[in-house]
Design an enzyme around this catalytic site. Structure first.
Site, PDB file in Angstrom:
ATOM      1  CG  ASP A 122      -2.020   1.026   1.138  1.00 48.96           C
ATOM      2  OD1 ASP A 122      -2.405   1.393   0.010  1.00 48.96           O
ATOM      3  OD2 ASP A 122      -2.500   1.469   2.195  1.00 48.96           O
ATOM      4  CG  HIS A 129      -4.416  10.541   2.657  1.00 47.40           C
ATOM      5  ND1 HIS A 129      -5.512  10.479   3.497  1.00 47.40           N
ATOM      6  CD2 HIS A 129      -3.579   9.549   3.055  1.00 47.40           C
ATOM      7  CE1 HIS A 129      -5.346   9.481   4.359  1.00 47.40           C
ATOM      8  NE2 HIS A 129      -4.182   8.903   4.118  1.00 47.40           N
ATOM      9  NE  ARG A 138       3.946  13.268  10.618  1.00 48.86           N
ATOM     10  CZ  ARG A 138       3.297  12.303   9.938  1.00 48.86           C
ATOM     11  NH1 ARG A 138       3.068  11.147  10.517  1.00 48.86           N
ATOM     12  NH2 ARG A 138       2.896  12.493   8.717  1.00 48.86           N
ATOM     13  CD  GLU A 197      -5.456   2.974  -0.261  1.00 45.19           C
ATOM     14  OE1 GLU A 197      -4.626   2.320  -0.932  1.00 45.19           O
ATOM     15  OE2 GLU A 197      -5.340   3.194   0.963  1.00 45.19           O
ATOM     16  CB  THR A 345      -6.237   7.882   1.360  1.00 45.77           C
ATOM     17  OG1 THR A 345      -6.120   6.854   2.313  1.00 45.77           O
ATOM     18  CG2 THR A 345      -7.609   8.528   1.455  1.00 45.77           C
TER      19      THR A 345
HETATM   20 MN    MN Z   1      -4.066   2.980   2.608  1.00 46.61          MN
END
Ligand code: MN
Length: 411
Positions: A122, A129, A138, A197, A345
């Site tokens: 992935d 995203h 963060r 996705e 994503t």
């Molecule tokens: Mn993913």
């Protein structure tokens, strides 16, 4: 593009036009799985077409429970089969007109996972995203980590839990650490999410030690599917440092049953976002390498109407598939037919194009309303998530159908 007209009845808004002809695995009964091709609301049983002596591939390759053996024959043959079937479906005096048994209604079959997936990777290739997640998890001022514009970041996912559309997923249990708690607890995930996705299926093996260049990467891509990377945000948040996603992802990922060939998507190529700073030379590629594929996500509570909660587009991806594959193999890591690589994503700039609930509800802080009046931040039990996608240009439509899944309570 030459105009093609098929004698098979195809609804005007069908994803499965004569220009598409995607491959999938279907069964009429539990024990007999076969390779089929979608056209309109029907499936062409390729084993039956091969038995009539109309294809260059033996029907053995179509009496399989996955597409791996067929894909392994190589693009020269697999493309020929697709074009031969296309011709048979266009031809005025087609021999298939005398063989109605070749056609099966899609509503009568069960669709299966189209490939035996050896490995699943992935990526994390949407800049919107990655920026949104960076802001939430963060530092809002430095949302993108310093490597992000240099490396198509990814992680090795879990192939065993990739399932076909229609398969229900149980809410995962796991270890989470609540905000002000000093110790973690074991519980059912309370922030279950989807990730919109697309995935591509590897069409040609490489040997260990071999690199795929951006020039040759296209030869190794068989086709694309819609992909939902179900994610438990609370489990993910506690576990992801320092080695990345693990149990917050591996409880299930869903893919659409029809693999749309990369050749069918060729007319929908567009340029991608400009990449700054300049990428290293092994990641440079020529020409348009993004695809204009319109995407949407629908969410439906149990026994209730669906609300479309996101509309995005595959063309937004910062890193394209060619770069992902070149990067994946630059260290000599081999890939095999049937491996699946998901995009990450797919979010756009606009809030309406965010591809996950994490972004849509901004970490659970902004509940949104559904058509039935209920509100959501994350997925509740018995909610169904359905993703759809199609490309369209000058009246030609090539689509993916859907990938759908319902969340059941934890076990
Ligand atoms: Mn993913």
């Amino acid at each position: 593009m030459t105009t093609l007209k098929t004698w098979v009845s195809v609804p005007k808004d069908s994803d499965f036009s004569i220009y598409n002809l995607p491959y999938g695995i279907f069964s009429l009964d539990e024990n007999t799985l076969k390779v089929g091709m979608a056209i309109g609301k029907q499936i062409v049983d390729l084993s039956a077409v091969a038995d009539l002596g109309l294809l260059e591939v033996n029907s053995f390759y179509f009496r399989q429970s996955t597409l791996n053996e067929f894909i392994g024959l190589g693009k020269e043959l697999t493309n020929k089969v697709r074009l031969d079937v296309q011709r048979l479906l266009v031809l005025e005096n087609s021999p298939l007109k005398n063989h109605p048994e070749v056609f099966i209604a899609q509503r009568e079959v069960r669709m299966h996972l189209p490939v035996r997936i050896g490995d699943y990777t992935d990526f994390y290739s949407s800049i919107e995203h990655a920026t949104n997640v960076g802001k939430m998890y963060r530092d809002p001022e430095n949302a993108l980590l310093s490597n992000w514009r240099h490396i198509p970041v990814g992680y090795h996912g879990r192939a065993s839990s990739v399932v076909v559309s229609g398969t229900s997923i149980h809410r995962p249990m796991g270890q989470v650490k609540q905000k002000d708690a000093s110790e973690p607890t074991f519980k059912a995930s309370e922030s279950l999410d989807f990730e919109l996705e697309m995935g591509f299926v590897i069409g040609k093996n490489t040997k260990l030690g071999e690199r795929i260049s951006t020039k040759n990467a296209g030869e190794h891509i068989f086709g694309l599917v819609l992909f939902n990377d179900w994610s438990a945000r609370d489990i993910q948040k506690w576990e992801y440092v320092p080695l990345g996603p693990f149990l917050g992802k591996s409880f299930g990922s869903s893919m659409s049953p029809w693999i749309v060939t990369i050749e069918a998507l060729e007319p929908f190529k567009v340029s991608g976002p400009s990449q700054q700073p300049e990428v290293l030379s092994y990641l440079k590629c020529d020409g348009n390498q993004n695809y204009d594929i319109q995407l949407e996500v629908g969410m439906a509570p149990k026994d209730s109407n669906e609300t479309v909660i996101s509309t995005s587009n595959f063309k937004y991806m910062y890193w394209n598939m060619i770069q992902q594959l070149a990067h994946h193999t630059v260290n000599g890591c081999n890939v095999n037919v049937g491996d699946v690589m998901a995009s990450g994503t797919i979010s756009g700039k606009d809030e309406k194009s965010y591809g996950s609930l994490l972004e849509i509800s901004w970490g659970g802080k902004k509940p949104f309303e559904m058509k039935d009046g209920s509100t959501r931040t994350f997925i509740e039990d018995y909610d169904t998530i359905t993703m759809r996608g199609f490309a369209e240009k000058k009246g030609v439509r090539v689509g993916f159908g859907e990938v759908s899944g319902t969340i059941l309570p934890s076990v």
